[in-house]
Design a protein around this motif. Structure first.
Motif, PDB file in Angstrom:
ATOM      1  N   LYS A 170      -9.473 -20.160  -3.408  1.00 18.31           N
ATOM      2  CA  LYS A 170      -8.073 -19.857  -3.128  1.00 18.31           C
ATOM      3  C   LYS A 170      -7.200 -20.210  -4.325  1.00 18.31           C
ATOM      4  O   LYS A 170      -6.329 -19.430  -4.734  1.00 18.31           O
ATOM      5  CB  LYS A 170      -7.598 -20.620  -1.893  1.00 18.31           C
ATOM      6  N   ASN A 171      -7.415 -21.377  -4.917  1.00 22.88           N
ATOM      7  CA  ASN A 171      -6.618 -21.792  -6.069  1.00 22.88           C
ATOM      8  C   ASN A 171      -6.884 -20.921  -7.289  1.00 22.88           C
ATOM      9  O   ASN A 171      -5.968 -20.646  -8.068  1.00 22.88           O
ATOM     10  CB  ASN A 171      -6.900 -23.259  -6.399  1.00 22.88           C
ATOM     11  N   LEU A 172      -8.119 -20.459  -7.431  1.00 28.45           N
ATOM     12  CA  LEU A 172      -8.437 -19.600  -8.578  1.00 28.45           C
ATOM     13  C   LEU A 172      -7.691 -18.277  -8.497  1.00 28.45           C
ATOM     14  O   LEU A 172      -7.077 -17.836  -9.474  1.00 28.45           O
ATOM     15  CB  LEU A 172      -9.940 -19.347  -8.635  1.00 28.45           C
ATOM     16  N   ILE A 173      -7.716 -17.633  -7.340  1.00 27.13           N
ATOM     17  CA  ILE A 173      -7.114 -16.299  -7.238  1.00 27.13           C
ATOM     18  C   ILE A 173      -5.600 -16.365  -7.079  1.00 27.13           C
ATOM     19  O   ILE A 173      -4.917 -15.351  -7.216  1.00 27.13           O
ATOM     20  CB  ILE A 173      -7.748 -15.470  -6.097  1.00 27.13           C
ATOM     21  N   MET A 174      -5.063 -17.562  -6.801  1.00 29.01           N
ATOM     22  CA  MET A 174      -3.610 -17.696  -6.679  1.00 29.01           C
ATOM     23  C   MET A 174      -2.922 -17.877  -8.028  1.00 29.01           C
ATOM     24  O   MET A 174      -1.697 -17.934  -8.099  1.00 29.01           O
ATOM     25  CB  MET A 174      -3.268 -18.897  -5.785  1.00 29.01           C
ATOM     26  N   ASN A 175      -3.702 -17.963  -9.129  1.00 28.90           N
ATOM     27  CA  ASN A 175      -3.071 -18.229 -10.432  1.00 28.90           C
ATOM     28  C   ASN A 175      -2.441 -16.988 -11.045  1.00 28.90           C
ATOM     29  O   ASN A 175      -1.866 -17.057 -12.136  1.00 28.90           O
ATOM     30  CB  ASN A 175      -4.060 -18.880 -11.408  1.00 28.90           C
ATOM     31  N   GLY A 176      -2.552 -15.851 -10.368  1.00 31.61           N
ATOM     32  CA  GLY A 176      -1.794 -14.685 -10.799  1.00 31.61           C
ATOM     33  C   GLY A 176      -2.476 -13.752 -11.775  1.00 31.61           C
ATOM     34  O   GLY A 176      -1.820 -12.900 -12.375  1.00 31.61           O
ATOM     35  N   VAL A 177      -3.791 -13.865 -11.957  1.00 31.21           N
ATOM     36  CA  VAL A 177      -4.500 -12.958 -12.873  1.00 31.21           C
ATOM     37  C   VAL A 177      -4.591 -11.568 -12.240  1.00 31.21           C
ATOM     38  O   VAL A 177      -5.069 -11.422 -11.118  1.00 31.21           O
ATOM     39  CB  VAL A 177      -5.915 -13.479 -13.179  1.00 31.21           C
ATOM     40  N   SER A 178      -4.108 -10.575 -12.956  1.00 27.45           N
ATOM     41  CA  SER A 178      -4.210  -9.196 -12.463  1.00 27.45           C
ATOM     42  C   SER A 178      -5.625  -8.683 -12.721  1.00 27.45           C
ATOM     43  O   SER A 178      -6.290  -9.094 -13.674  1.00 27.45           O
ATOM     44  CB  SER A 178      -3.196  -8.300 -13.181  1.00 27.45           C
ATOM     45  N   LEU A 179      -6.078  -7.794 -11.867  1.00 24.30           N
ATOM     46  CA  LEU A 179      -7.443  -7.286 -11.958  1.00 24.30           C
ATOM     47  C   LEU A 179      -7.454  -5.898 -12.575  1.00 24.30           C
ATOM     48  O   LEU A 179      -6.680  -5.033 -12.192  1.00 24.30           O
ATOM     49  CB  LEU A 179      -8.079  -7.241 -10.563  1.00 24.30           C
ATOM     50  N   GLU A 180      -8.345  -5.712 -13.554  1.00 23.31           N
ATOM     51  CA  GLU A 180      -8.506  -4.417 -14.203  1.00 23.31           C
ATOM     52  C   GLU A 180      -9.982  -4.055 -14.218  1.00 23.31           C
ATOM     53  O   GLU A 180     -10.841  -4.922 -14.379  1.00 23.31           O
ATOM     54  CB  GLU A 180      -7.968  -4.458 -15.640  1.00 23.31           C
ATOM     55  N   VAL A 181     -10.255  -2.786 -14.050  1.00 21.31           N
ATOM     56  CA  VAL A 181     -11.630  -2.294 -14.108  1.00 21.31           C
ATOM     57  C   VAL A 181     -11.691  -1.143 -15.103  1.00 21.31           C
ATOM     58  O   VAL A 181     -11.056  -0.106 -14.896  1.00 21.31           O
ATOM     59  CB  VAL A 181     -12.130  -1.816 -12.728  1.00 21.31           C
ATOM     60  N   GLU A 182     -12.416  -1.355 -16.196  1.00 17.78           N
ATOM     61  CA  GLU A 182     -12.593  -0.309 -17.210  1.00 17.78           C
ATOM     62  C   GLU A 182     -14.053   0.110 -17.216  1.00 17.78           C
ATOM     63  O   GLU A 182     -14.941  -0.695 -17.481  1.00 17.78           O
ATOM     64  CB  GLU A 182     -12.184  -0.823 -18.593  1.00 17.78           C
ATOM     65  N   GLN A 183     -14.273   1.384 -16.935  1.00 15.95           N
ATOM     66  CA  GLN A 183     -15.644   1.884 -16.849  1.00 15.95           C
ATOM     67  C   GLN A 183     -16.380   1.695 -18.169  1.00 15.95           C
ATOM     68  O   GLN A 183     -17.584   1.421 -18.188  1.00 15.95           O
ATOM     69  CB  GLN A 183     -15.638   3.363 -16.451  1.00 15.95           C
ATOM     70  N   SER A 184     -15.673   1.816 -19.289  1.00 17.28           N
ATOM     71  CA  SER A 184     -16.320   1.658 -20.600  1.00 17.28           C
ATOM     72  C   SER A 184     -16.868   0.250 -20.777  1.00 17.28           C
ATOM     73  O   SER A 184     -17.916   0.052 -21.407  1.00 17.28           O
ATOM     74  CB  SER A 184     -15.319   1.968 -21.716  1.00 17.28           C
ATOM     75  N   GLU A 185     -16.179  -0.756 -20.230  1.00 15.16           N
ATOM     76  CA  GLU A 185     -16.653  -2.132 -20.324  1.00 15.16           C
ATOM     77  C   GLU A 185     -17.902  -2.337 -19.475  1.00 15.16           C
ATOM     78  O   GLU A 185     -18.819  -3.070 -19.860  1.00 15.16           O
ATOM     79  CB  GLU A 185     -15.554  -3.104 -19.881  1.00 15.16           C
ATOM     80  N   ILE A 186     -17.937  -1.683 -18.315  1.00 14.05           N
ATOM     81  CA  ILE A 186     -19.111  -1.773 -17.460  1.00 14.05           C
ATOM     82  C   ILE A 186     -20.322  -1.153 -18.151  1.00 14.05           C
ATOM     83  O   ILE A 186     -21.417  -1.719 -18.160  1.00 14.05           O
ATOM     84  CB  ILE A 186     -18.842  -1.078 -16.108  1.00 14.05           C
ATOM     85  N   VAL A 187     -20.124   0.007 -18.759  1.00  8.42           N
ATOM     86  CA  VAL A 187     -21.210   0.685 -19.475  1.00  8.42           C
ATOM     87  C   VAL A 187     -21.685  -0.159 -20.654  1.00  8.42           C
ATOM     88  O   VAL A 187     -22.892  -0.284 -20.903  1.00  8.42           O
ATOM     89  CB  VAL A 187     -20.750   2.081 -19.962  1.00  8.42           C
ATOM     90  N   LYS A 188     -20.741  -0.751 -21.380  1.00 15.28           N
ATOM     91  CA  LYS A 188     -21.095  -1.596 -22.534  1.00 15.28           C
ATOM     92  C   LYS A 188     -21.969  -2.770 -22.109  1.00 15.28           C
ATOM     93  O   LYS A 188     -22.977  -3.077 -22.758  1.00 15.28           O
ATOM     94  CB  LYS A 188     -19.822  -2.097 -23.207  1.00 15.28           C
ATOM     95  N   SER A 189     -21.597  -3.402 -21.001  1.00 17.65           N
ATOM     96  CA  SER A 189     -22.368  -4.529 -20.495  1.00 17.65           C
ATOM     97  C   SER A 189     -23.765  -4.091 -20.079  1.00 17.65           C
ATOM     98  O   SER A 189     -24.760  -4.766 -20.383  1.00 17.65           O
ATOM     99  CB  SER A 189     -21.646  -5.173 -19.308  1.00 17.65           C
ATOM    100  N   GLN A 190     -23.866  -2.951 -19.411  1.00 18.93           N
ATOM    101  CA  GLN A 190     -25.161  -2.446 -18.980  1.00 18.93           C
ATOM    102  C   GLN A 190     -26.057  -2.126 -20.167  1.00 18.93           C
ATOM    103  O   GLN A 190     -27.247  -2.454 -20.167  1.00 18.93           O
ATOM    104  CB  GLN A 190     -24.971  -1.206 -18.106  1.00 18.93           C
ATOM    105  N   ARG A 191     -25.490  -1.497 -21.208  1.00 15.70           N
ATOM    106  CA  ARG A 191     -26.284  -1.146 -22.386  1.00 15.70           C
ATOM    107  C   ARG A 191     -26.753  -2.389 -23.137  1.00 15.70           C
ATOM    108  O   ARG A 191     -27.881  -2.443 -23.636  1.00 15.70           O
ATOM    109  CB  ARG A 191     -25.470  -0.232 -23.309  1.00 15.70           C
TER     110      ARG A 191
END
Length: 301
Positions: A170-191
């Motif tokens: 609860k304290n971690l997600i309350m700190n206000g970090v916005s969530l972003e999902v970039e498909q290119s980052e997912i592909v980079k991690s997989q490769r």
């Protein structure tokens, strides 16, 4: 409990079962320089990891970013992220490590809304936990309380641990970090994981840059850029480093000899193996073997 030799599969996924007898999580203290490699090697796992440095300071690499964590500070490492740790300035760094399976953080009804989006977010491979921030300080306090509960095991301590884990999240997600999902980052991690997986399957064989690039479906130049950006290393130097890591285990076997070990881990020259081993470990393979056999603190060069 100190894990001195990380067991990982060919993709660098850690095979250690992070759980107590009842709960799908683990909490233990880690002294970095007591690991067989002298540092915590690159790996990843499905669990979230919360770290709190209780002595000295450490340098953590998470994916392609590097951060220093000092005594009293902490770190959240997201599930699935490649990470490693080294002691900074021989400080004798010790950290408290809490690994928890994401599905255990909250109930199934709340998981899809308050947990899963954070696993998918590509903009938060890690979050610094500073004692100067109230929300982070609360997380660090709860980590210490969980550690104490595990040591003392009072009645219903498993329930108390579950409550603290919920409070941590609860304290971690309350700190206000916005969530972003970039498909290119997912592909980079997989490769990246595909290339590492291929290296760890074939490290004992002759390896060319073209082979590694092909495993990641990349050109040779792009492969080199991936390794430089994410691992701060070249592909072939990484191969050498990994071969040295594998040789440490073999050299501790009583019937092993330096030449056989060199060829078993993929070196085609004993002298080249000795030279690279000395550069990486600070002593020759034979000196390392004698050092481990005798259990002495005197390092023969």
């Amino acid at each position: 409990m100190q894990i001195k030799n990380f067991m990982i599969d060919h993709s660098l996924k850690e095979l250690t079962a992070h759980r107590t007898v009842v709960l799908p999580f683990a909490c233990y203290e880690t002294t970095i320089n007591q690991n067989i490699n002298g540092y915590i090697p690159l790996h990843w796992h499905e669990e979230f990891q919360f770290v709190m440095v209780i002595k000295g300071e450490a340098i953590f690499q998470i994916n392609e970013e590097v951060v220093t964590v000092q005594k009293g500070e902490g770190l959240f490492i997201n599930a699935g992220c490649l990470h490693m740790a080294k002691d900074k300035n021989d400080s004798g760094c010790v950290y408290l490590c809490l690994n928890v399976l994401p599905s255990f953080v909250l109930s199934q009804e709340l998981y899809s809304t308050f947990v899963y989006p954070y696993i998918q977010a590509t903009n938060i491979p890690y979050i610094i936990l500073s004692a100067n921030e109230q929300w982070a300080s609360t997380i660090l306090d709860s980590m210490m309380k969980i550690s104490q509960l595990i040591k003392e095991k009072p009645s219903y301590y498993e329930i108390d641990i579950s409550v603290h884990l919920t409070y941590i999240w609860k304290n971690l997600i309350m700190n206000g970090v916005s969530l972003e999902v970039e498909q290119s980052e997912i592909v980079k991690s997989q490769r990246m994981k595909q290339m590492l997986h291929w290296i760890h399957q074939h490290y004992a064989e002759k390896i060319l840059l073209e082979d590694i690039a092909r495993a990641g479906q990349l050109s040779r130049s792009e492969c080199c850029r991936y390794f430089k950006r994410m691992l701060k290393n070249t592909p072939l130097n990484y191969v050498t480093d990994y071969r040295i890591q594998k040789s440490l285990i073999l050299l501790q076997q009583s019937d092993s000899n330096v030449t056989d070990v060199a060829y078993q881990v993929g070196f085609n020259s004993t002298s080249y193996f000795i030279d690279k081993f000395r550069n990486a470990i600070g002593m020759t393979p034979l000196a390392y073997k004698k050092y481990k056999r005798n259990g002495t603190n005197t390092l023969e060069q």
